[in-house]
Design a protein around this motif. Structure first.
Motif, PDB file in Angstrom:
ATOM      1  N   LYS A  95       0.858  -1.180   0.000  1.00 51.85           N
ATOM      2  CA  LYS A  95       0.000   0.000   0.000  1.00 51.85           C
ATOM      3  C   LYS A  95       0.898   1.235   0.000  1.00 51.85           C
ATOM      4  CE  LYS A  95      -3.960  -2.218   0.917  1.00 51.85           C
ATOM      5  NZ  LYS A  95      -4.460  -2.924  -0.196  1.00 51.85           N
ATOM      6  N   LEU A  96       0.537   2.221  -0.784  1.00 53.45           N
ATOM      7  CA  LEU A  96       1.271   3.473  -0.808  1.00 53.45           C
ATOM      8  C   LEU A  96       0.725   4.341   0.315  1.00 53.45           C
ATOM      9  CD1 LEU A  96       1.204   4.139  -4.664  1.00 53.45           C
ATOM     10  CD2 LEU A  96       2.849   2.800  -3.339  1.00 53.45           C
ATOM     11  N   THR A  97       1.582   4.705   1.269  1.00 54.37           N
ATOM     12  CA  THR A  97       1.110   5.451   2.428  1.00 54.37           C
ATOM     13  C   THR A  97       1.899   6.724   2.689  1.00 54.37           C
ATOM     14  OG1 THR A  97       2.533   4.153   3.896  1.00 54.37           O
ATOM     15  CG2 THR A  97       0.264   3.374   3.606  1.00 54.37           C
ATOM     16  N   GLU A  98       3.101   6.826   2.133  1.00 53.37           N
ATOM     17  CA  GLU A  98       3.952   7.981   2.401  1.00 53.37           C
ATOM     18  C   GLU A  98       4.374   8.626   1.086  1.00 53.37           C
ATOM     19  OE1 GLU A  98       7.072   7.212   5.225  1.00 53.37           O
ATOM     20  OE2 GLU A  98       5.930   5.567   6.100  1.00 53.37           O
ATOM     21  N   ALA A  99       4.761   9.893   1.163  1.00 55.41           N
ATOM     22  CA  ALA A  99       5.162  10.624  -0.044  1.00 55.41           C
ATOM     23  C   ALA A  99       6.261   9.878  -0.794  1.00 55.41           C
ATOM     24  CB  ALA A  99       5.617  12.035   0.319  1.00 55.41           C
ATOM     25  N   ARG A 101      -9.897  10.303   1.533  1.00 57.58           N
ATOM     26  CA  ARG A 101     -10.540  10.195   2.854  1.00 57.58           C
ATOM     27  C   ARG A 101     -12.040  10.479   2.794  1.00 57.58           C
ATOM     28  NH1 ARG A 101      -6.883   8.773   6.241  1.00 57.58           N
ATOM     29  NH2 ARG A 101      -4.754   9.516   6.094  1.00 57.58           N
ATOM     30  N   ASP A 102     -12.477  11.219   1.762  1.00 58.69           N
ATOM     31  CA  ASP A 102     -13.922  11.487   1.627  1.00 58.69           C
ATOM     32  C   ASP A 102     -14.632  10.394   0.825  1.00 58.69           C
ATOM     33  OD1 ASP A 102     -13.009  12.110  -0.912  1.00 58.69           O
ATOM     34  OD2 ASP A 102     -13.679  14.191  -0.865  1.00 58.69           O
ATOM     35  N   GLN A 148       4.090  17.725  -0.911  1.00 53.03           N
ATOM     36  CA  GLN A 148       3.492  16.388  -0.816  1.00 53.03           C
ATOM     37  C   GLN A 148       2.092  16.300  -1.411  1.00 53.03           C
ATOM     38  OE1 GLN A 148       4.008  14.675   3.070  1.00 53.03           O
ATOM     39  NE2 GLN A 148       6.218  14.764   2.907  1.00 53.03           N
ATOM     40  N   GLU A 149       1.900  16.968  -2.547  1.00 53.39           N
ATOM     41  CA  GLU A 149       0.688  16.794  -3.341  1.00 53.39           C
ATOM     42  C   GLU A 149       1.013  15.855  -4.486  1.00 53.39           C
ATOM     43  OE1 GLU A 149      -2.325  20.486  -2.842  1.00 53.39           O
ATOM     44  OE2 GLU A 149      -1.153  20.388  -4.676  1.00 53.39           O
ATOM     45  N   GLU A 192      -4.602  13.410   2.329  1.00 51.21           N
ATOM     46  CA  GLU A 192      -6.011  13.186   2.000  1.00 51.21           C
ATOM     47  C   GLU A 192      -6.265  11.825   1.362  1.00 51.21           C
ATOM     48  OE1 GLU A 192      -8.616  15.148   2.847  1.00 51.21           O
ATOM     49  OE2 GLU A 192      -7.064  16.209   3.976  1.00 51.21           O
ATOM     50  N   ILE A 193      -5.199  11.037   1.183  1.00 51.67           N
ATOM     51  CA  ILE A 193      -5.329   9.730   0.546  1.00 51.67           C
ATOM     52  C   ILE A 193      -5.490   8.661   1.615  1.00 51.67           C
ATOM     53  CG2 ILE A 193      -4.189   8.008  -0.909  1.00 51.67           C
ATOM     54  CD1 ILE A 193      -2.756  10.416  -2.280  1.00 51.67           C
ATOM     55  N   GLU A 194      -6.620   7.967   1.554  1.00 51.53           N
ATOM     56  CA  GLU A 194      -6.883   6.895   2.518  1.00 51.53           C
ATOM     57  C   GLU A 194      -6.168   5.609   2.118  1.00 51.53           C
ATOM     58  OE1 GLU A 194     -10.702   4.344   3.908  1.00 51.53           O
ATOM     59  OE2 GLU A 194     -10.905   6.524   3.974  1.00 51.53           O
ATOM     60  N   THR A 195      -6.321   5.194   0.853  1.00 48.51           N
ATOM     61  CA  THR A 195      -5.644   3.996   0.360  1.00 48.51           C
ATOM     62  C   THR A 195      -5.186   4.243  -1.075  1.00 48.51           C
ATOM     63  OG1 THR A 195      -7.654   2.972  -0.541  1.00 48.51           O
ATOM     64  CG2 THR A 195      -7.086   2.430   1.741  1.00 48.51           C
ATOM     65  N   ALA A 196      -4.101   3.583  -1.430  1.00 55.87           N
ATOM     66  CA  ALA A 196      -3.611   3.627  -2.806  1.00 55.87           C
ATOM     67  C   ALA A 196      -2.828   2.349  -3.050  1.00 55.87           C
ATOM     68  CB  ALA A 196      -2.731   4.846  -3.042  1.00 55.87           C
ATOM     69  N   GLN A 197      -3.125   1.704  -4.156  1.00 52.48           N
ATOM     70  CA  GLN A 197      -2.456   0.446  -4.500  1.00 52.48           C
ATOM     71  C   GLN A 197      -2.097   0.449  -5.980  1.00 52.48           C
ATOM     72  OE1 GLN A 197      -3.417  -2.932  -2.495  1.00 52.48           O
ATOM     73  NE2 GLN A 197      -1.666  -3.880  -3.480  1.00 52.48           N
TER      74      GLN A 197
END
Length: 193
Positions: free
Chosen positions: A93-97, A113-114, A129-130, A162-167
């Protein structure tokens, strides 16, 4: 206390050996099982690089680190030990910049997150970190191209916070213009090696 804190000497030695092979230590987990110390090190390329860690390089780093731990009992202890070096793989999972920087050019499924889900390609990560993304529609179950919903922007800018999950998604045919897309999104980014 984290595993890295309780094994600071191993962490430091591994970081040094990996740097000699142009690799970085992502994670260190040390466990005792049935009288054997098992150390699992997740290694990757530095965040400014794209692509995957070369398995021969990982094997060379593993051999060098194994030689070091065999010679110095203070790193894993005097008893039997198992040392495993591995790469994060696509399931990470991508969690950090830094994860997003390493995944530049890759296709991801990302949920904010929304609760909004995006299928998009990571183009760049700003110093603030955008994450810059290009939405991509994909294909249906018969391989036919899908269309993005009307009004979908060409680019998205989403803060990492603002990113909850990214794969990362497995992709066999990345776009032919990928290098151009990356260069346009971040002209200061190093070229893939």
């Amino acid at each position: 206390m984290s595993t890295a804190d309780s094994h600071a000497a191993l962490h430091e030695a591994a970081t040094r050996v990996l740097a000699e092979h142009d690799l970085v230590l992502e994670e260190l987990v040390v466990r005792r099982e049935s009288g054997t110390t098992r150390a699992r090190l997740v290694v990757d390329l530095p965040e400014e690089r794209t692509g995957s860690a070369d398995l021969d390089t990982v094997a060379e780093a593993s051999s060098a680190l194994s030689t070091l731990t065999d010679a110095d009992d203070s790193l894993l202890g005097p008893g039997p030990s198992v040392l495993e070096l591995t790469t994060p793989g696509v399931e990470r999972k991508l969690t950090e910049a830094r994860h997003f920087r390493r995944a530049r050019g890759r296709l991801v499924i990302l949920r904010t997150r929304d609760g909004v889900e995006h299928r998009a390609r990571i183009l760049a990560v700003s110093p603030s970190q955008e994450v810059t993304l290009r939405p991509e529609a994909g294909r249906d179950d018969r391989g036919r191209p899908l269309k993005l919903p009307k009004g979908t922007p060409n680019r998205l800018e989403i803060p990492v916070t603002e990113i909850e999950t990214a794969q990362v998604q497995i992709e066999f045919n990345p776009p032919a213009d990928l290098e151009q897309l990356l260069a346009q999104a971040d002209p200061t980014a190093p070229k893939e090696s």
